[in-house]
Design a protein around this motif. Structure first.
Motif, PDB file in Angstrom:
ATOM      1  N   TRP A 104       0.850  -1.191   0.000  1.00  0.00           N
ATOM      2  CA  TRP A 104       0.000   0.000   0.000  1.00  0.00           C
ATOM      3  C   TRP A 104       0.886   1.242   0.000  1.00  0.00           C
ATOM      4  CZ3 TRP A 104      -2.263   2.653   4.818  1.00  0.00           C
ATOM      5  CH2 TRP A 104      -3.077   3.732   4.438  1.00  0.00           C
ATOM      6  N   HIS A 105       0.801   2.014  -1.083  1.00  0.00           N
ATOM      7  CA  HIS A 105       1.503   3.296  -1.150  1.00  0.00           C
ATOM      8  C   HIS A 105       0.580   4.339  -0.516  1.00  0.00           C
ATOM      9  CE1 HIS A 105       4.803   2.061  -3.914  1.00  0.00           C
ATOM     10  NE2 HIS A 105       3.928   1.110  -4.219  1.00  0.00           N
ATOM     11  N   ALA A 106       0.759   4.530   0.780  1.00  0.00           N
ATOM     12  CA  ALA A 106      -0.133   5.424   1.513  1.00  0.00           C
ATOM     13  C   ALA A 106      -0.044   6.853   0.997  1.00  0.00           C
ATOM     14  CB  ALA A 106       0.207   5.372   3.004  1.00  0.00           C
TER      15      ALA A 106
ATOM     16  N   ASP B  76       2.772   9.561  -1.675  1.00  0.00           N
ATOM     17  CA  ASP B  76       3.806   9.513  -2.703  1.00  0.00           C
ATOM     18  C   ASP B  76       5.166   9.144  -2.120  1.00  0.00           C
ATOM     19  OD1 ASP B  76       1.987  10.204  -4.630  1.00  0.00           O
ATOM     20  OD2 ASP B  76       2.426  12.364  -4.540  1.00  0.00           O
ATOM     21  N   ARG B  77       5.341   9.357  -0.815  1.00  0.00           N
ATOM     22  CA  ARG B  77       6.629   9.096  -0.176  1.00  0.00           C
ATOM     23  C   ARG B  77       6.617   7.890   0.748  1.00  0.00           C
ATOM     24  NH1 ARG B  77      10.403  13.255  -0.211  1.00  0.00           N
ATOM     25  NH2 ARG B  77       9.728  15.174  -1.245  1.00  0.00           N
ATOM     26  N   THR B  78       5.458   7.343   1.014  1.00  0.00           N
ATOM     27  CA  THR B  78       5.352   6.296   2.037  1.00  0.00           C
ATOM     28  C   THR B  78       4.763   5.015   1.462  1.00  0.00           C
ATOM     29  OG1 THR B  78       4.989   8.006   3.711  1.00  0.00           O
ATOM     30  CG2 THR B  78       4.498   5.734   4.339  1.00  0.00           C
ATOM     31  N   LYS B  79       5.382   3.886   1.783  1.00  0.00           N
ATOM     32  CA  LYS B  79       4.898   2.581   1.363  1.00  0.00           C
ATOM     33  C   LYS B  79       4.854   1.653   2.570  1.00  0.00           C
ATOM     34  CE  LYS B  79       6.134  -1.410  -1.517  1.00  0.00           C
ATOM     35  NZ  LYS B  79       7.132  -1.960  -2.474  1.00  0.00           N
ATOM     36  N   ILE B  80       3.774   0.907   2.705  1.00  0.00           N
ATOM     37  CA  ILE B  80       3.614  -0.061   3.784  1.00  0.00           C
ATOM     38  C   ILE B  80       3.351  -1.430   3.158  1.00  0.00           C
ATOM     39  CG2 ILE B  80       2.224  -0.740   5.788  1.00  0.00           C
ATOM     40  CD1 ILE B  80       1.562   2.226   6.158  1.00  0.00           C
ATOM     41  N   SER B  81       3.990  -2.459   3.695  1.00  0.00           N
ATOM     42  CA  SER B  81       3.805  -3.808   3.155  1.00  0.00           C
ATOM     43  C   SER B  81       3.628  -4.805   4.292  1.00  0.00           C
ATOM     44  CB  SER B  81       4.994  -4.212   2.283  1.00  0.00           C
ATOM     45  OG  SER B  81       6.184  -4.247   3.051  1.00  0.00           O
ATOM     46  N   PHE B  82       2.914  -5.870   3.991  1.00  0.00           N
ATOM     47  CA  PHE B  82       2.723  -6.958   4.960  1.00  0.00           C
ATOM     48  C   PHE B  82       2.789  -8.277   4.193  1.00  0.00           C
ATOM     49  CE2 PHE B  82      -0.071 -10.157   6.845  1.00  0.00           C
ATOM     50  CZ  PHE B  82       0.541 -10.305   8.091  1.00  0.00           C
ATOM     51  N   SER B  83       3.466  -9.257   4.783  1.00  0.00           N
ATOM     52  CA  SER B  83       3.535 -10.566   4.149  1.00  0.00           C
ATOM     53  C   SER B  83       3.377 -11.660   5.196  1.00  0.00           C
ATOM     54  CB  SER B  83       4.857 -10.737   3.394  1.00  0.00           C
ATOM     55  OG  SER B  83       5.965 -10.687   4.271  1.00  0.00           O
ATOM     56  N   TYR B  84       2.837 -12.784   4.737  1.00  0.00           N
ATOM     57  CA  TYR B  84       2.624 -13.941   5.605  1.00  0.00           C
ATOM     58  C   TYR B  84       2.813 -15.200   4.763  1.00  0.00           C
ATOM     59  CZ  TYR B  84       0.117 -17.748   7.853  1.00  0.00           C
ATOM     60  OH  TYR B  84      -0.213 -18.978   8.384  1.00  0.00           O
ATOM     61  N   SER B  85       3.388 -16.238   5.367  1.00  0.00           N
ATOM     62  CA  SER B  85       3.493 -17.517   4.674  1.00  0.00           C
ATOM     63  C   SER B  85       3.522 -18.648   5.687  1.00  0.00           C
ATOM     64  CB  SER B  85       4.746 -17.565   3.796  1.00  0.00           C
ATOM     65  OG  SER B  85       5.918 -17.486   4.581  1.00  0.00           O
ATOM     66  N   HIS B  86       3.085 -19.808   5.241  1.00  0.00           N
ATOM     67  CA  HIS B  86       3.077 -21.024   6.057  1.00  0.00           C
ATOM     68  C   HIS B  86       3.426 -22.159   5.109  1.00  0.00           C
ATOM     69  CE1 HIS B  86       1.700 -23.827   9.242  1.00  0.00           C
ATOM     70  NE2 HIS B  86       1.293 -24.565   8.214  1.00  0.00           N
TER      71      HIS B  86
END
Length: 390
Positions: free
Chosen positions: A273-275, A277-287
């Motif tokens: 998510w590019h909140a 123009d200068r900020t990006k947030i990411s989340f990841s999950y795996s199993h």
């Protein structure tokens, strides 16, 4: 003093290269020179209960590592075919634990393209040599791991949206010391893929994998078993808009060895998510089942990661991440069931004063908490790299 004298020629070379660097990102041929420094507080990932004098013959756990590296990239386009070559060679130098000094590399040759109106494909060959992770094998000796991997994929477009895709790969893993981890890893599979007008991709398919160890014993004990694995999986990726996309997969895994049969579910998800123009947030999950070849035994790994990026200026970007990994090692052979939990914090910043110069500064902290005392450790690292592109 000797260390400083050794570094002076490297510094002079980098200073001269900086003045001469003329890099154009659109060039089909580029090269780079890089110099990195890192202090690692616990090189061998020793637990608090271990005496470093007895374990590694020194009265300390940490060390400074200086790593010179050179590499390059070549891209050649012939009609609708693209051929690439990426190569780099690195030589970490430990100031105290000099027995760990080695020369490694990571080289890749690739092709991808279209054949006619309906067929497309890709192929690659990779050769990598790296020092094994002490957090995995928990043995205080230099063990160099070399992995040779060949892979290929072919697809047929039924129409503009639907395609059939098959793929295959084979990897050979060889260790200089921990030869009981040597193996062949073979995979092949197929899927039906659907692409939307907005760039979303959905597929369903199955992958078959075999892992064959060259030697299944260590110190007279059986520590590994050959196994086969089948994964039936549904995957999806969808860009909701230029600022937000999400992807993931869910599948069912069947694992067979000479002595056991087990099954589990497998999944992963990623959100960007590019909140602003200068900020990006990411989340990841795996199993999923932990990848073979780097550690003893088989484990189910659950991975969680939250990351953020902030573009302070046009030339400075900062980033941070929090990672939590849970490993479950089922009881097998002569090894009892146990669990590991690993927490990692990363803070970093990159500064690009000009297009031909990249500098990176970073700090990490990691903690492994295990119900096997010798596997519990803390470690922190501070480092910086300077890369000059030509």
């Amino acid at each position: 003093m000797k260390t400083r004298l050794k570094l002076l020629p490297l510094g002079s070379v980098l200073a001269s290269a900086l003045c001469a660097a003329a890099y154009d990102p659109t060039d089909s041929l580029s090269t780079y020179a890089q110099l990195g420094y890192m202090y690692d507080s616990n090189v061998f990932r020793l637990s608090d209960s271990q005496d470093p004098e007895q374990a590694v013959g020194k009265d300390h756990r940490g060390d400074s590592i200086i790593t010179p590296q050179v590499g390059g990239h070549i891209a050649a386009n012939v009609s609708r075919q693209q051929f690439t070559l990426d190569a780099n060679v690195y030589a970490p130098r430990y100031m105290s634990f000099s027995d760990l000094n080695y020369v490694g590399w990571n080289n890749n040759l690739g092709w991808n393209g279209d054949i006619g109106h309906s067929w497309f494909g890709s192929a690659s060959f990779n050769d990598q040599k790296v020092l094994s992770d002490f957090g995995d094998v928990l043995l205080n000796q230099e063990d160099l791991m070399r992995t040779l991997t060949g892979s290929a994929e072919a697809g047929y477009k039924i129409n503009s949206s639907v395609a059939l895709v098959v793929d295959a790969s084979r990897a050979r893993v060889r260790h200089s010391e921990e030869t009981s981890l040597d193996l062949y890893n073979t995979q092949y599979g197929g899927k039906v893929q659907y692409t939307t007008d907005r760039g979303g991709v959905f597929s369903i398919g199955e992958t078959y994998q075999t892992v064959d160890y060259s030697d299944q014993t260590f110190n007279g004990f059986t520590v590994n078993q050959d196994y086969t694995q089948r994964i039936t999986q549904l995957t999806a990726f969808y860009p909701f808009d230029p600022r937000f996309d999400i992807g993931g997969s869910y599948g069912y895994v069947k694992i067979h060895t000479d002595t056991t049969d087990q099954s589990d579910w497998q999944a992963n998800a990623k959100l960007n998510w590019h909140a602003t123009d200068r900020t990006k947030i990411s989340f990841s999950y795996s199993h999923a089942l932990n990848a073979p070849g780097s550690t003893y035994g088989e484990s189910i790994k659950s991975h969680y990661q939250l990351g953020g990026e902030w573009k302070a200026t046009e030339k400075i970007v900062t980033n941070a991440s929090l990672t939590y990994d849970k490993y479950h090692y089922p009881a097998a052979l002569n090894v009892a069931e146990y669990n590991d939990n690993v927490k990692t914090v990363y803070l970093g910043a990159t500064w690009k004063p000009r297009s031909s110069v990249n500098t990176t500064f970073y700090a990490t902290w990691a903690n492994r908490d295990s119900n096997v005392e010798v596997r519990t450790y803390d470690d922190w690292q501070l480092g910086a790299t300077v890369q000059i592109l030509f």
